[in-house]
Design a protein around this motif. Structure first.
Motif, PDB file in Angstrom:
ATOM      1  N   LYS A 159      -5.061 -11.326  -0.233  1.00 16.10           N
ATOM      2  CA  LYS A 159      -6.045 -11.651   0.811  1.00 16.10           C
ATOM      3  C   LYS A 159      -6.992 -12.759   0.356  1.00 16.10           C
ATOM      4  CE  LYS A 159      -6.068  -7.199   3.203  1.00 16.10           C
ATOM      5  NZ  LYS A 159      -6.856  -5.995   3.498  1.00 16.10           N
ATOM      6  N   GLU A 160      -7.410 -12.715  -0.899  1.00  9.03           N
ATOM      7  CA  GLU A 160      -8.301 -13.763  -1.417  1.00  9.03           C
ATOM      8  C   GLU A 160      -7.631 -15.129  -1.379  1.00  9.03           C
ATOM      9  OE1 GLU A 160      -9.769 -12.755  -5.320  1.00  9.03           O
ATOM     10  OE2 GLU A 160     -10.637 -10.873  -4.596  1.00  9.03           O
ATOM     11  N   LYS A 161      -6.376 -15.200  -1.825  1.00  7.05           N
ATOM     12  CA  LYS A 161      -5.634 -16.465  -1.822  1.00  7.05           C
ATOM     13  C   LYS A 161      -5.421 -16.940  -0.385  1.00  7.05           C
ATOM     14  CE  LYS A 161      -3.294 -18.246  -4.814  1.00  7.05           C
ATOM     15  NZ  LYS A 161      -3.443 -19.374  -5.724  1.00  7.05           N
ATOM     16  N   ASP A 183      -7.293 -16.273   2.225  1.00  2.45           N
ATOM     17  CA  ASP A 183      -8.584 -16.732   2.744  1.00  2.45           C
ATOM     18  C   ASP A 183      -8.969 -18.089   2.163  1.00  2.45           C
ATOM     19  OD1 ASP A 183      -8.661 -14.425   4.235  1.00  2.45           O
ATOM     20  OD2 ASP A 183     -10.120 -13.408   2.936  1.00  2.45           O
ATOM     21  N   GLU A 215      -4.390   2.031  -7.223  1.00  2.00           N
ATOM     22  CA  GLU A 215      -5.329   1.030  -7.732  1.00  2.00           C
ATOM     23  C   GLU A 215      -4.643  -0.322  -7.934  1.00  2.00           C
ATOM     24  OE1 GLU A 215      -8.196   0.330 -11.580  1.00  2.00           O
ATOM     25  OE2 GLU A 215      -7.857   2.401 -10.919  1.00  2.00           O
ATOM     26  N   GLU A 223       0.831  -1.205   0.000  1.00  2.00           N
ATOM     27  CA  GLU A 223       0.000   0.000   0.000  1.00  2.00           C
ATOM     28  C   GLU A 223       0.868   1.259   0.000  1.00  2.00           C
ATOM     29  OE1 GLU A 223      -3.898   1.724   2.361  1.00  2.00           O
ATOM     30  OE2 GLU A 223      -2.554   0.344   3.413  1.00  2.00           O
ATOM     31  N   ASN A 275      -3.865  -1.842  -4.532  1.00  2.00           N
ATOM     32  CA  ASN A 275      -5.065  -2.391  -3.896  1.00  2.00           C
ATOM     33  C   ASN A 275      -5.501  -3.701  -4.550  1.00  2.00           C
ATOM     34  OD1 ASN A 275      -5.292  -0.476  -1.878  1.00  2.00           O
ATOM     35  ND2 ASN A 275      -6.466   0.919  -3.171  1.00  2.00           N
ATOM     36  N   LYS A 276      -5.374  -3.799  -5.867  1.00  2.00           N
ATOM     37  CA  LYS A 276      -5.705  -5.054  -6.562  1.00  2.00           C
ATOM     38  C   LYS A 276      -4.787  -6.180  -6.075  1.00  2.00           C
ATOM     39  CE  LYS A 276      -7.631  -3.307 -10.870  1.00  2.00           C
ATOM     40  NZ  LYS A 276      -7.433  -3.162 -12.318  1.00  2.00           N
ATOM     41  N   ILE A 297      -3.113  -6.324  -3.198  1.00  2.00           N
ATOM     42  CA  ILE A 297      -3.450  -6.614  -1.800  1.00  2.00           C
ATOM     43  C   ILE A 297      -4.692  -7.498  -1.724  1.00  2.00           C
ATOM     44  CG2 ILE A 297      -4.278  -5.595   0.368  1.00  2.00           C
ATOM     45  CD1 ILE A 297      -2.423  -3.158  -0.343  1.00  2.00           C
ATOM     46  N   ASN A 298      -5.702  -7.155  -2.501  1.00  2.00           N
ATOM     47  CA  ASN A 298      -6.936  -7.949  -2.493  1.00  2.00           C
ATOM     48  C   ASN A 298      -6.710  -9.359  -3.015  1.00  2.00           C
ATOM     49  OD1 ASN A 298      -8.486  -5.932  -1.328  1.00  2.00           O
ATOM     50  ND2 ASN A 298      -9.069  -5.055  -3.302  1.00  2.00           N
ATOM     51  N   SER A 299      -5.869  -9.515  -4.033  1.00  2.00           N
ATOM     52  CA  SER A 299      -5.608 -10.868  -4.545  1.00  2.00           C
ATOM     53  C   SER A 299      -4.844 -11.701  -3.518  1.00  2.00           C
ATOM     54  CB  SER A 299      -4.866 -10.821  -5.880  1.00  2.00           C
ATOM     55  OG  SER A 299      -3.526 -10.420  -5.716  1.00  2.00           O
TER      56      SER A 299
END
Length: 161
Positions: A23-25, A27, A13, A3, A16-17, A19-21
């Motif tokens: 977190k998804e993996k 989870d 942007e 970040e 953030n993409k 970071i979200n990927s």
């Protein structure tokens, strides 16, 4: 860190993409190992003298998140020396190491004196990270969730079939 770098480079942007990927993996893996039987693991940092990944190391965190218990979690420091007697007494179900020299093979680990008394050795639950895999599990970075999934798949292969 991602970040912060995104902000500093004007790429919020993209940061953030990423970071979200991650977190998804993460989870996804946590969901897979949730409720799994706890497996005991030893990660070899070096073989002579024997050193393991202890509390506070990157690998200790990966092992824990992967639904396992690091047998060296209570040793002194992140990369403590570990003697053979401790290893046999704690009897890990999975033995992990990175191929840090050509001579290190699964067979050479199995052939070490006293190692035949360890469950991981008896049950062929030894995994040697090589090449890109070794880099992945030894360096925290943007591919951290891939490292977590790799470690979880090695420890709990039945959950990822």
């Amino acid at each position: 860190d991602i970040e912060t770098i995104g902000k500093a480079t004007g790429r919020n942007e993209e940061a953030n993409k990423l970071i979200n990927s991650i977190k998804e993996k993460r989870d996804y893996v946590l969901d897979k190992v949730k409720g799994a039987e706890e497996v005991t693991v030893f990660y070899e940092i070096w073989h002579d003298p024997l050193m393991g990944a202890g509390k506070g190391s990157f690998m200790d965190e990966l092992i824990s998140l992967a639904g396992a218990r690091n047998i060296a979690e209570d040793a002194d420091g992140a990369y403590p020396q570990y003697d053979l007697e401790q290893l046999i007494e704690r009897d890990p179900q999975v033995y992990l190491a990175s191929k840090d020299m050509d001579e290190k093979t699964i067979e050479s680990i199995k052939a070490r004196p006293g190692f035949d008394a360890i469950s991981a050795i008896k049950n062929d639950r030894i995994y040697l990270f090589e090449g890109d895999e070794a880099n992945l599990v030894s360096r925290p970075g943007p591919r951290i969730a891939e490292a977590l999934e790799l470690v979880a798949r090695v420890i709990h292969p039945e959950l990822f079939e």
